[in-house]
Motif scaffolding. Structure first.
Motif, short mmCIF file in Angstrom:
data_model
loop_
_atom_site.label_atom_id
_atom_site.label_comp_id
_atom_site.label_asym_id
_atom_site.label_seq_id
_atom_site.Cartn_x
_atom_site.Cartn_y
_atom_site.Cartn_z
N SER A 7 0.84 -1.19 0.00
CA SER A 7 0.00 0.00 0.00
C SER A 7 0.88 1.24 0.00
O SER A 7 1.90 1.29 0.68
CB SER A 7 -0.89 0.03 1.24
OG SER A 7 -1.76 -1.06 1.24
N ALA A 8 0.45 2.23 -0.76
CA ALA A 8 1.20 3.49 -0.80
C ALA A 8 1.05 4.21 0.52
O ALA A 8 0.00 4.16 1.16
CB ALA A 8 0.68 4.35 -1.93
N PHE A 9 2.10 4.85 0.97
CA PHE A 9 2.02 5.69 2.16
C PHE A 9 2.74 6.99 1.86
O PHE A 9 3.71 7.03 1.14
CB PHE A 9 2.56 5.01 3.41
CG PHE A 9 3.95 4.45 3.26
CD1 PHE A 9 5.06 5.21 3.61
CD2 PHE A 9 4.15 3.17 2.76
CE1 PHE A 9 6.34 4.70 3.48
CE2 PHE A 9 5.43 2.66 2.62
CZ PHE A 9 6.53 3.42 2.97
N THR A 11 5.08 9.96 2.23
CA THR A 11 6.36 10.21 2.89
C THR A 11 6.84 11.64 2.68
O THR A 11 7.81 12.06 3.31
CB THR A 11 7.44 9.26 2.36
OG1 THR A 11 7.61 9.48 0.96
CG2 THR A 11 7.07 7.82 2.62
N ASP A 12 6.19 12.38 1.79
CA ASP A 12 6.69 13.70 1.43
C ASP A 12 5.52 14.54 0.94
O ASP A 12 4.57 14.01 0.36
CB ASP A 12 7.72 13.55 0.30
CG ASP A 12 8.47 14.82 -0.02
OD1 ASP A 12 8.57 15.69 0.86
OD2 ASP A 12 8.97 14.94 -1.14
N TRP A 13 5.59 15.82 1.18
CA TRP A 13 4.63 16.73 0.57
C TRP A 13 5.35 18.01 0.21
O TRP A 13 6.32 18.39 0.83
CB TRP A 13 3.40 16.95 1.42
CG TRP A 13 3.56 17.55 2.77
CD1 TRP A 13 3.80 16.88 3.94
CD2 TRP A 13 3.47 18.93 3.13
NE1 TRP A 13 3.86 17.76 4.98
CE2 TRP A 13 3.67 19.03 4.51
CE3 TRP A 13 3.24 20.09 2.41
CZ2 TRP A 13 3.65 20.24 5.19
CZ3 TRP A 13 3.23 21.30 3.09
CH2 TRP A 13 3.42 21.36 4.46
N ARG A 14 4.86 18.64 -0.85
CA ARG A 14 5.45 19.87 -1.35
C ARG A 14 4.33 20.90 -1.50
O ARG A 14 3.24 20.59 -1.94
CB ARG A 14 6.12 19.63 -2.70
CG ARG A 14 7.24 18.62 -2.59
CD ARG A 14 7.83 18.28 -3.93
NE ARG A 14 8.65 17.07 -3.76
CZ ARG A 14 8.77 16.15 -4.65
NH1 ARG A 14 8.18 16.23 -5.80
NH2 ARG A 14 9.53 15.09 -4.41
N ALA A 15 4.65 22.13 -1.11
CA ALA A 15 3.64 23.19 -1.15
C ALA A 15 4.09 24.32 -2.05
O ALA A 15 5.28 24.61 -2.16
CB ALA A 15 3.39 23.72 0.26
N VAL A 16 3.12 24.94 -2.72
CA VAL A 16 3.39 26.09 -3.56
C VAL A 16 2.22 27.07 -3.42
O VAL A 16 1.07 26.66 -3.29
CB VAL A 16 3.59 25.67 -5.04
CG1 VAL A 16 2.35 25.04 -5.62
CG2 VAL A 16 4.05 26.84 -5.88
N ILE A 32 -0.94 21.83 -1.89
CA ILE A 32 -0.07 20.84 -1.28
C ILE A 32 -0.18 19.54 -2.08
O ILE A 32 -1.27 19.00 -2.25
CB ILE A 32 -0.44 20.59 0.19
CG1 ILE A 32 -0.37 21.89 0.98
CG2 ILE A 32 0.48 19.52 0.80
CD1 ILE A 32 -0.91 21.80 2.37
N ARG A 33 0.95 19.09 -2.60
CA ARG A 33 1.00 17.83 -3.35
C ARG A 33 1.63 16.77 -2.45
O ARG A 33 2.66 17.00 -1.85
CB ARG A 33 1.81 17.99 -4.63
CG ARG A 33 1.16 18.96 -5.60
CD ARG A 33 1.93 19.08 -6.89
NE ARG A 33 3.26 19.62 -6.62
CZ ARG A 33 4.32 19.42 -7.39
NH1 ARG A 33 4.23 18.71 -8.47
NH2 ARG A 33 5.48 19.94 -7.05
N GLY A 39 7.96 8.15 -4.65
CA GLY A 39 8.12 9.45 -5.29
C GLY A 39 6.99 9.83 -6.22
O GLY A 39 7.02 10.86 -6.88
N ARG A 40 5.95 8.99 -6.30
CA ARG A 40 4.79 9.25 -7.17
C ARG A 40 3.79 10.14 -6.45
O ARG A 40 3.48 9.93 -5.27
CB ARG A 40 4.15 7.91 -7.52
CG ARG A 40 2.94 7.98 -8.42
CD ARG A 40 2.46 6.57 -8.75
NE ARG A 40 2.23 5.80 -7.54
CZ ARG A 40 1.04 5.42 -7.12
NH1 ARG A 40 -0.04 5.70 -7.79
NH2 ARG A 40 0.91 4.73 -5.99
N GLN A 41 3.27 11.16 -7.16
CA GLN A 41 2.25 12.02 -6.56
C GLN A 41 0.97 11.22 -6.40
O GLN A 41 0.47 10.62 -7.34
CB GLN A 41 1.98 13.25 -7.43
CG GLN A 41 0.99 14.19 -6.79
CD GLN A 41 0.79 15.49 -7.55
OE1 GLN A 41 1.62 15.88 -8.34
NE2 GLN A 41 -0.32 16.13 -7.30
N VAL A 42 0.43 11.22 -5.17
CA VAL A 42 -0.76 10.44 -4.86
C VAL A 42 -1.93 11.29 -4.42
O VAL A 42 -3.01 10.76 -4.15
CB VAL A 42 -0.47 9.36 -3.79
CG1 VAL A 42 0.48 8.31 -4.34
CG2 VAL A 42 0.07 9.98 -2.52
#
Length: 96
Positions: A7-9, A11-16, A32-33, A39-42
């Motif tokens: 299952s994907a979990f 681990t990272d988010w990026r904001a702009v 917020i992505r 490393g895949r955007q979910v």
């Protein structure tokens, strides 16, 4: 034999910062992505900058209360549960 899928979990988010179109005129928002462990955007969510600042203050207060409670500080109560919404029905304006 098929390999079991993990299952994907997140681990990272990026904001702009993005422009926000409102009935009262332009405003600021944060997009917020969310990224999984590969490393895949979910996911993606957008919040107004004011909402995000309010949530950050609430999260900081909760974290400080949790630290005091864990340390057994005199009179430190266990922090209450708090709801932090990550999705709002907001309309992002066209980039200038």
């Amino acid at each position: 034999m098929e390999a079991a899928m993990q299952s994907a979990f997140i681990t990272d988010w990026r904001a702009v910062a993005v422009p926000l179109a409102t009935a009262k005129g332009p405003d600021a928002a944060i997009s917020i992505r969310y990224f999984d462990h590969t490393g895949r955007q979910v996911g993606n969510s957008v919040a107004t900058a004011a909402e995000l600042a309010e949530q950050a203050r609430a999260m900081l207060a909760m974290a400080e209360a949790a630290i005091l409670h864990a340390a057994g500080a005199d009179g430190a109560a266990k922090p209450p549960h708090h709801h932090f919404p990550i999705m709002r029905d907001v309309r992002v304006g066209e980039a200038a």
